[in-house]
Design an enzyme around this catalytic site. Structure first.
Site, PDB file in Angstrom:
ATOM      1  N   HIS A 158       6.011  57.066   9.985  1.00 26.10           N
ATOM      2  CA  HIS A 158       5.536  58.424  10.368  1.00 26.10           C
ATOM      3  C   HIS A 158       6.433  59.627   9.395  1.00 26.10           C
ATOM      4  O   HIS A 158       7.149  59.109   8.659  1.00 26.10           O
ATOM      5  CB  HIS A 158       6.136  58.707  11.503  1.00 26.10           C
ATOM      6  CG  HIS A 158       5.270  57.983  12.721  1.00 26.10           C
ATOM      7  ND1 HIS A 158       3.984  58.002  13.302  1.00 26.10           N
ATOM      8  CD2 HIS A 158       5.910  56.698  13.419  1.00 26.10           C
ATOM      9  CE1 HIS A 158       3.761  57.008  14.033  1.00 26.10           C
ATOM     10  NE2 HIS A 158       4.867  56.534  14.269  1.00 26.10           N
ATOM     11  N   HIS A 163       6.886  55.580  18.991  1.00 28.31           N
ATOM     12  CA  HIS A 163       8.224  55.330  19.145  1.00 28.31           C
ATOM     13  C   HIS A 163       9.316  56.371  19.633  1.00 28.31           C
ATOM     14  O   HIS A 163      10.093  56.268  20.356  1.00 28.31           O
ATOM     15  CB  HIS A 163       8.832  54.636  17.704  1.00 28.31           C
ATOM     16  CG  HIS A 163       8.690  53.333  17.664  1.00 28.31           C
ATOM     17  ND1 HIS A 163       7.404  52.813  17.493  1.00 28.31           N
ATOM     18  CD2 HIS A 163       9.794  52.287  17.390  1.00 28.31           C
ATOM     19  CE1 HIS A 163       7.846  51.400  17.287  1.00 28.31           C
ATOM     20  NE2 HIS A 163       9.143  51.212  17.173  1.00 28.31           N
TER      21      HIS A 163
END
Length: 303
Positions: free
Chosen positions: A232, A178
Site C-alpha cells: 500500500h 491490515h
C-alpha cells in the site's frame, strides 16, 4: 438530553402470545446485536472468497505500481489477526478478570470488540472491491506479456500470473485492510484502557496515558509495515487507519459513556434493566451496580 428508556406499555411488547414474547425478548436482550454480527461475518466471508475486485486499467509505465512484490510480508494476514484480534481479546479478558467485572460489563466489552472487528473488515472489503485500486506492486504481480505497450492503457488480461489470488489481489489496494483491522482491534483496546483508567479526566498521570495509548502505537507500526512491503501507499494506510479507529470508537460508545464522563469505566445499564425500569421493577443488580435510572445516560456530567 438524556436517552429515553423504551416503554413496554405500548406496541408489540405489550401484546399477549408469542408475538409479545418475541418482541419483549428482542427489546430485553442483545439478540439484535448478535444477529447483526452474524450477518456481518457471513457477508464478509462471502465478499472475501467469492467476489473479485473491480479491475482498473493501468499503464505499464506508471512508476507508482512498479515496486517489487514481497513474497514474505513483515506482518502477514495471519499474524495481523493474532496481533490485532487474538492478543487484544486475551488482554481484554484478563483485564476484566482482574477488575472482577460483572457479567454485563464483560459481555458488552467482548461484544463491542467483536463488532468493531467484523464491521471494520466488512466495510473495508466492500470499498476495496468497489474501488479496485492497483497496489504499488501490481506490475510485479501481473507479469505482463512481452511487447505489451507501456504508454497505453491496458487491463488485467495482459497479465501472465497464474496464481488467481496473487493476481487479483493486486487490485485491492484501497483502503489498507491490515491498517483498518489493526486500529479496529487495538484501537478498541486503547479506548477501553482510557475509560478504565480515566485517561481523559483531569489530573490523570502520564503513566496511565502512555499505557492506554500503547496499543495505538502497535497498530501504527502494523500500518507502516504495509508501506514497507509495498502493498500500500500512505494514502491507503491512512484511510484504512481512519476507518478502523472510527469503527472502534463507534462500537465502544454503543456500550460505554464518553471518556470524559466520571463514570466512563462503567458500561451503560443492560437492556433488560432498562426494559424492566419501564415497569418499575428494577432490582439491585450486581452487573449494573445500581439502578439504571441513576446512571448518566446523557453523557453530560463533567464534574
Amino acid at each position: 438530553m438524556s436517552r429515553s428508556t423504551r416503554s413496554p406499555d405500548h406496541g408489540l411488547t405489550a401484546r399477549q402470545g408469542w408475538i409479545g414474547s418475541v418482541a419483549r425478548f428482542w427489546e430485553k436482550t442483545y439478540a439484535p446485536d448478535y444477529i447483526g454480527l452474524a450477518i456481518l461475518t457471513t457477508a464478509y466471508f462471502l465478499i472475501e472468497f467469492l467476489q473479485e475486485p473491480f479491475h482498473r486499467m493501468f499503464f505499464l509505465s506508471n512508476i507508482n505500481i512498479q515496486y517489487p512484490h514481497a513474497e514474505i510480508e513483515r506482518v502477514s494476514p495471519g499474524w495481523n489477526i493474532i496481533y490485532a484480534g487474538c492478543i487484544p481479546l486475551v488482554i481484554l479478558t484478563l483485564t476484566l478478570i482482574v477488575l472482577r467485572a460483572g457479567v454485563h460489563k464483560s459481555h458488552v466489552t467482548i461484544l463491542g470488540f467483536l463488532i468493531s472487528l467484523f464491521l471494520t473488515v466488512f466495510i473495508t472489503d466492500v470499498i476495496k472491491n468497489a474501488v479496485g485500486r492497483p497496489r504499488p506492486d501490481l506490475i510485479s504481480r501481473c507479469k505482463p506479456k512481452p511487447n505489451t505497450p507501456k504508454d497505453a492503457l491496458v487491463d488485467w488480461t495482459v497479465c501472465t500470473e497464474t496464481n488467481h489470488h496473487t493476481l487479483h489481489d493486486g487490485w485491492r489496494s484501497f483502503p489498507s485492510g491490515h491498517s483498518s483491522f489493526a486500529f479496529a482491534g487495538l484501537g478498541f483496546l486503547s479506548l477501553f484502557f482510557c475509560g478504565q483508567m480515566h485517561v481523559f479526566r483531569p489530573r490523570t498521570d502520564l503513566g496511565r496515558a502512555l499505557l492506554a495509548f500503547a496499543p495505538l502505537l502497535c497498530a501504527a507500526m502494523i500500518a507502516i509495515s504495509r508501506c514497507e512491503d509495498y502493498r500500500h501507499d500512505v494514502y491507503d494506510v491512512t484511510c484504512g487507519s481512519i476507518i478502523g479507529i472510527s469503527v472502534a470508537y463507534f462500537s465502544y460508545r454503543r456500550y460505554y459513556p464518553k471518556l470524559r464522563s466520571p463514570k466512563c469505566h462503567e458500561p451503560f445499564p443492560s437492556r433488560e434493566a432498562m426494559f424492566n425500569e419501564g415497569f418499575g421493577k428494577i432490582k439491585d443488580d450486581e452487573e449494573t451496580g445500581r439502578r439504571a435510572r441513576d446512571f448518566d445516560l446523557s453523557d453530560d456530567e463533567e464534574s
